[in-house]
Design an enzyme around this catalytic site. Structure first.
Site, mmCIF file in Angstrom:
data_model
loop_
_atom_site.group_PDB
_atom_site.id
_atom_site.type_symbol
_atom_site.label_atom_id
_atom_site.label_comp_id
_atom_site.label_asym_id
_atom_site.label_seq_id
_atom_site.Cartn_x
_atom_site.Cartn_y
_atom_site.Cartn_z
ATOM 1 N N ASP A 195 -38.262 -11.985 -42.194
ATOM 2 C CA ASP A 195 -37.562 -13.152 -43.002
ATOM 3 C C ASP A 195 -38.304 -13.822 -41.571
ATOM 4 O O ASP A 195 -37.639 -13.468 -40.362
ATOM 5 C CB ASP A 195 -35.633 -13.424 -42.951
ATOM 6 C CG ASP A 195 -35.740 -14.858 -43.246
ATOM 7 O OD1 ASP A 195 -35.913 -15.232 -44.682
ATOM 8 O OD2 ASP A 195 -34.401 -15.623 -42.849
ATOM 9 N N GLU A 251 -37.398 -17.931 -38.939
ATOM 10 C CA GLU A 251 -36.869 -19.204 -39.154
ATOM 11 C C GLU A 251 -37.986 -20.059 -38.321
ATOM 12 O O GLU A 251 -38.431 -19.069 -37.467
ATOM 13 C CB GLU A 251 -35.706 -18.912 -38.401
ATOM 14 C CG GLU A 251 -34.570 -18.421 -38.715
ATOM 15 C CD GLU A 251 -34.150 -18.946 -40.637
ATOM 16 O OE1 GLU A 251 -34.123 -20.740 -40.563
ATOM 17 O OE2 GLU A 251 -33.343 -18.165 -40.914
ATOM 18 N N HIS A 294 -30.597 -23.196 -38.998
ATOM 19 C CA HIS A 294 -30.360 -22.301 -38.591
ATOM 20 C C HIS A 294 -29.734 -21.996 -36.755
ATOM 21 O O HIS A 294 -29.422 -21.349 -36.562
ATOM 22 C CB HIS A 294 -32.138 -21.882 -38.010
ATOM 23 C CG HIS A 294 -32.813 -22.456 -37.430
ATOM 24 N ND1 HIS A 294 -32.311 -23.566 -35.950
ATOM 25 C CD2 HIS A 294 -34.080 -23.044 -37.870
ATOM 26 C CE1 HIS A 294 -33.738 -24.083 -35.695
ATOM 27 N NE2 HIS A 294 -34.973 -23.948 -36.423
ATOM 28 N N HIS A 311 -28.738 -20.364 -41.791
ATOM 29 C CA HIS A 311 -29.196 -18.970 -41.665
ATOM 30 C C HIS A 311 -29.941 -18.533 -40.461
ATOM 31 O O HIS A 311 -29.646 -19.361 -39.382
ATOM 32 C CB HIS A 311 -30.875 -20.576 -42.095
ATOM 33 C CG HIS A 311 -31.139 -20.899 -43.269
ATOM 34 N ND1 HIS A 311 -32.083 -21.068 -44.331
ATOM 35 C CD2 HIS A 311 -30.126 -21.660 -43.834
ATOM 36 C CE1 HIS A 311 -31.619 -21.036 -45.688
ATOM 37 N NE2 HIS A 311 -30.106 -21.993 -45.716
ATOM 38 N N ASP A 323 -30.665 -13.003 -42.812
ATOM 39 C CA ASP A 323 -30.753 -13.294 -44.147
ATOM 40 C C ASP A 323 -31.263 -11.573 -44.850
ATOM 41 O O ASP A 323 -31.516 -11.872 -45.758
ATOM 42 C CB ASP A 323 -31.870 -14.462 -44.030
ATOM 43 C CG ASP A 323 -30.822 -15.403 -44.133
ATOM 44 O OD1 ASP A 323 -29.435 -15.721 -43.596
ATOM 45 O OD2 ASP A 323 -31.548 -16.613 -43.838
#
Length: 237
Positions: A7, A9, A56, A152, A157
């Site tokens: 994942d 950001e 985030h 997030h 995640d």
């Protein structure tokens, strides 16, 4: 099979307009088991994070002293090499990573990883048509605790997605899942037990039972005008 749940950001939604990666989180699965060999890094995007900070929680000040992507690109490529990626909305993360690697004239994701990237958003939509396919929705569906996910975060995640993916694909496991480590011992033991089994008892039909069976077949033969397939040819004639 080595799989990496990944994942990212970013500073925004579109790498084509200059948005950059600010965090990468990876969780390693080996033969569907968490290994603990995870990868996590914050990055200085060399631009303001803007409104994405609300998503985030990573501020410009926090990211100002973090490494540039070019400083971690080689170790990231080595970590991802030959693994199959599992990503929620794969096109988004792969697009951003390819952009970052392209800036450094390094190989793209398709060239360094297994060619088949697993997109869990697509999986969820195929498994549950018309239902929400967000990570939070899937955590709720599979009763995975995500109460600590207030913002997030790439590593958080990825960890949640790893649990979701294992739950989504539970039916794909072999019947011997969890016994792989002891398979050799089990195989040896099964052969040993097989050699100690008593001989099978054979029960043969009595004369009366054979006669009753033949009578039943003859009745079928008459009813089907000679079409009884189980009756010996001589008897039918």
């Amino acid at each position: 099979m080595r799989q990496i749940v990944l994942d990212t950001e970013t500073t925004g939604l579109d790498w084509r307009t200059g948005d950059r990666v600010v965090e990468i989180g990876c969780v390693e699965l080996l033969n569907r088991k968490l290994t603990g060999n995870n990868y996590h890094v914050y990055l200085n995007p060399q631009r303001e994070v803007g409104d994405s900070e609300r998503i985030h929680g990573l501020s410009d000040d926090f990211l100002s002293d973090k490494p540039l992507f070019e400083h971690i690109s080689r170790e990231l490529a080595d970590y991802l090499a030959d693994a199959q990626l599992i990503i929620h909305n794969a096109a988004f993360d792969v697009g951003f990573l390819n952009m970052e690697f392209d800036r450094l004239t390094l190989p793209r994701i398709a060239d360094m990883c297994h060619p088949d990237v697993i997109d869990t958003v697509r999986m969820a939509k195929e498994m549950f048509p018309g239902k929400k396919a967000s990570l939070d929705a899937l955590c709720s569906r599979y009763e995975i605790d995500n109460s600590h996910r207030t913002l997030h975060g790439a590593l958080l995640d990825a960890e949640l997605l790893a649990e979701v993916y294992l739950a989504m694909t539970r039916g794909q496991e072999s019947l011997t899942i969890g016994l792989d480590e002891d398979m050799d011992e089990l195989a040896v033991a099964s052969f040993a037990v097989a050699g100690e089994r008593p001989a099978l008892v054979v029960l043969r039909a009595s004369e009366e039972e054979l006669a009753a069976h033949m009578g039943y077949l003859n009745d079928i033969d008459k009813a089907t005008k000679g079409g009884c397939l189980w009756l010996p040819h001589e008897a039918s004639a």
